[in-house]
Design an enzyme around this catalytic site. Structure first.
Site, PDB file in Angstrom:
ATOM      1  N   ARG A  95       0.909  -1.240  -0.057  1.00 57.52           N
ATOM      2  CA  ARG A  95      -0.065   0.047  -0.040  1.00 57.52           C
ATOM      3  C   ARG A  95       0.736   1.211  -0.021  1.00 57.52           C
ATOM      4  NH1 ARG A  95      -4.880  -0.939   2.307  1.00 57.52           N
ATOM      5  NH2 ARG A  95      -3.731  -2.287   3.954  1.00 57.52           N
ATOM      6  N   TYR A  96       2.011   1.253   0.783  1.00 58.91           N
ATOM      7  CA  TYR A  96       2.905   2.362   1.020  1.00 58.91           C
ATOM      8  C   TYR A  96       4.228   2.122   0.034  1.00 58.91           C
ATOM      9  CZ  TYR A  96      -0.282   3.076   4.820  1.00 58.91           C
ATOM     10  OH  TYR A  96      -1.521   3.405   5.685  1.00 58.91           O
ATOM     11  N   ARG A  99       7.028  -0.233   2.159  1.00 57.89           N
ATOM     12  CA  ARG A  99       6.661  -1.014   2.933  1.00 57.89           C
ATOM     13  C   ARG A  99       5.657  -2.284   2.712  1.00 57.89           C
ATOM     14  NH1 ARG A  99       5.602   3.707   4.894  1.00 57.89           N
ATOM     15  NH2 ARG A  99       3.505   3.904   5.925  1.00 57.89           N
ATOM     16  N   CYS A 108      -4.369 -17.994  14.438  1.00 55.98           N
ATOM     17  CA  CYS A 108      -3.895 -16.940  15.821  1.00 55.98           C
ATOM     18  C   CYS A 108      -4.023 -18.022  16.810  1.00 55.98           C
ATOM     19  CB  CYS A 108      -4.921 -15.734  15.664  1.00 55.98           C
ATOM     20  SG  CYS A 108      -4.886 -14.834  14.207  1.00 55.98           S
ATOM     21  N   CYS A 112     -10.004 -12.606  18.115  1.00 55.55           N
ATOM     22  CA  CYS A 112     -10.734 -11.600  18.566  1.00 55.55           C
ATOM     23  C   CYS A 112     -11.886 -11.456  18.081  1.00 55.55           C
ATOM     24  CB  CYS A 112      -9.695 -10.270  18.348  1.00 55.55           C
ATOM     25  SG  CYS A 112      -8.019 -10.896  18.752  1.00 55.55           S
ATOM     26  N   CYS A 115     -11.915  -8.846  14.831  1.00 58.51           N
ATOM     27  CA  CYS A 115     -10.908  -8.897  14.008  1.00 58.51           C
ATOM     28  C   CYS A 115     -11.286  -8.168  12.656  1.00 58.51           C
ATOM     29  CB  CYS A 115     -10.427 -10.298  13.816  1.00 58.51           C
ATOM     30  SG  CYS A 115      -8.907 -10.479  12.670  1.00 58.51           S
ATOM     31  N   ARG A 117      -9.407  -8.895   9.867  1.00 56.46           N
ATOM     32  CA  ARG A 117      -9.049  -9.902   8.936  1.00 56.46           C
ATOM     33  C   ARG A 117     -10.116 -11.129   9.201  1.00 56.46           C
ATOM     34  NH1 ARG A 117      -3.330  -8.211   8.976  1.00 56.46           N
ATOM     35  NH2 ARG A 117      -3.387  -6.458   7.243  1.00 56.46           N
ATOM     36  N   ASP A 278     -12.130  -0.776  13.041  1.00 51.91           N
ATOM     37  CA  ASP A 278     -12.582  -1.054  11.558  1.00 51.91           C
ATOM     38  C   ASP A 278     -13.861  -1.494  11.308  1.00 51.91           C
ATOM     39  OD1 ASP A 278      -9.945  -0.369  10.525  1.00 51.91           O
ATOM     40  OD2 ASP A 278      -9.019  -2.212  11.497  1.00 51.91           O
ATOM     41  N   ASP A 315      -7.734   3.538   9.780  1.00 55.70           N
ATOM     42  CA  ASP A 315      -7.541   2.809   8.469  1.00 55.70           C
ATOM     43  C   ASP A 315      -8.762   3.262   7.824  1.00 55.70           C
ATOM     44  OD1 ASP A 315      -5.286   1.165   7.716  1.00 55.70           O
ATOM     45  OD2 ASP A 315      -5.585   0.453   9.705  1.00 55.70           O
ATOM     46  N   LYS A 322      -3.690   4.664   6.672  1.00 58.52           N
ATOM     47  CA  LYS A 322      -4.061   4.884   7.960  1.00 58.52           C
ATOM     48  C   LYS A 322      -3.770   6.606   8.360  1.00 58.52           C
ATOM     49  CE  LYS A 322      -2.243   1.301  10.826  1.00 58.52           C
ATOM     50  NZ  LYS A 322      -1.896   0.761   9.464  1.00 58.52           N
TER      51      LYS A 322
HETATM   52  S1  SF4 Z   1      -7.008  -9.254  15.572  1.00 52.74           S
HETATM   53 FE1  SF4 Z   1      -7.298 -11.027  14.186  1.00 52.74          FE
HETATM   54  S2  SF4 Z   1      -5.432 -11.281  13.157  1.00 52.74           S
HETATM   55 FE2  SF4 Z   1      -4.875 -10.200  15.304  1.00 52.74          FE
HETATM   56  S3  SF4 Z   1      -4.626 -11.852  16.743  1.00 52.74           S
HETATM   57 FE3  SF4 Z   1      -6.921 -11.051  16.817  1.00 52.74          FE
HETATM   58  S4  SF4 Z   1      -7.948 -12.681  15.413  1.00 52.74           S
HETATM   59 FE4  SF4 Z   1      -5.862 -12.767  14.959  1.00 52.74          FE
END
Ligand code: SF4
Length: 364
Positions: A95-96, A99, A108, A112, A115, A117, A278, A315, A322
């Protein structure tokens, strides 16, 4: 805090969560629907921090699924920060200019509930890039000499074995133009036992500087074991920064945010980012408003030193990157005091940490 029936292994099924007192039996059907869509994992370390008698427990809110995840809100998107549009080859987000993100593992230690993603790390998805895709990603970085920093993210790169992580670090550091390898991880808090001597050795590599960004959202996550895991990384000469997500009921008050930032700094971890939530699918119940985030950042400025201040960032949906969205402290004086002060239009208005307004002269 009342703790009941702390599990010996990671909890992944709604029925297990109910059996351990983390959800009501009446919620089973809803939670099974949620778990069929979005991965569930609560490590014993995180489960041990939950008070099952507190319906608003800030650790539970992060990891225990809820029926609210069955409802998507307006504007929510499976790719909320627009990674896809900037992905030239599988696993890379460029994106940038200087990097790239390198998403080589899709699992993971914990999942979460907010999350960004969550569609990528969800049930039925591949656990990692194929060898062919990995080789193509390394080739892409090799062919782009403007790439100075490679950010391993995911999924969680510390879910790799130390042996595999050593190989990956060596492959990246062998590219002359890559000088920084940054790993974003939740493992030191979610499963500190993975941060072994071998894992720490795998993080160090000839030819590039390693940085580790720790994801944690509540001071209680910085347990004695988590702090020891981070100390092992830092004592090996690897600097650490933090990233957190502003979450309703978890850290959306000044005292919780202050405690979290103090816990990071006490652990020698520099607060880096506080992300506004997000627009990930079915996460509206965990988001706050931008105005509330700005209010909290002002409060934080009044409570803790500069070393404890993260950047509050958003974001921009669509992949536009960001941007800082914290409160402003400086404005031209003429917008508020022209006519009341003889030369006020030549001055700036600046807020101090108590919210008092002062005037400051511009350079003549
Ligand atoms: S935010 Fe998403 S990618 Fe990051 S640790 Fe939690 S579940 Fe995994």
């Amino acid at each position: 805090m009342s703790k009941i029936n702390t599990p010996a292994a990671t909890l992944r099924e709604p029925a297990e969560l109910i059996a351990h007192g983390f959800a009501s039996a009446t919620a089973l059907s809803d939670l099974e629907h949620v778990a069929a869509r979005y991965a569930v994992a609560v490590t014993p370390q995180m489960a041990a921090l939950i008070d099952p008698t507190d319906a608003e427990d800030p650790i539970a809110l992060q990891f225990i699924p809820s029926a609210e995840e069955l409802v998507s809100g307006p504007g929510e998107n499976a790719d909320p920060i627009g990674d896809h549009a900037y992905s030239p080859v599988s696993g890379i987000v460029h994106r940038y200019p200087d990097r790239v993100l390198f998403k080589l593992v899709h699992v993971c230690a914990v999942y979460c509930r907010f999350c960004f993603r969550r569609e990528m790390v969800g049930p039925g998805k591949a656990t990692a890039l194929s060898q062919d895709a990995y080789d193509k990603a390394i080739d892409y970085i090799r062919e782009h000499s403007e790439i100075w920093e490679v950010i391993l993210t995911g999924g969680d790169p510390l879910m790799l074995s130390p042996r595999r992580l050593t190989e990956v670090m060596a492959d990246i550091a062998a590219l002359d133009h890559v000088r920084i390898i940054r790993l974003h991880t939740r493992v030191p808090v979610a499963d500190p036992s993975r941060v072994t001597r071998e894992m720490i050795a795998a993080l160090k590599v000839e030819g590039a500087a390693t940085w580790v960004a720790l994801h944690a959202n509540h001071a209680r996550e910085l347990t004695h074991k988590a702090r020891a895991a981070c100390a092992g990384i830092i004592d090996a000469g690897i600097p650490m920064v933090s990233q957190s997500v502003l979450l309703r009921g978890v850290n959306d008050n000044a005292a919780a945010l202050e405690a979290l930032m103090r816990a990071f700094v006490e652990s020698r971890i520099k607060p880096y980012y506080l992300h506004h939530g997000d627009l990930a699918p079915a996460t509206a119940h965990l988001r706050t408003t931008l105005e509330h985030g700005q209010h909290l950042m002002r409060a934080l400025r009044g409570r803790v030193s500069g070393i404890c201040q993260p950047d509050y960032v958003l974001d921009i949906p669509g992949g536009h990157g960001k941007s800082p969205v914290g409160p402003g402290y400086l404005s031209p004086a003429d917008s508020f005091s022209r006519g009341r002060e003889p030369d006020a239009e030549k001055r700036y208005r600046i807020l101090d940490y108590c919210g008092e307004v002062h005037l400051y002269p511009p350079k003549p």
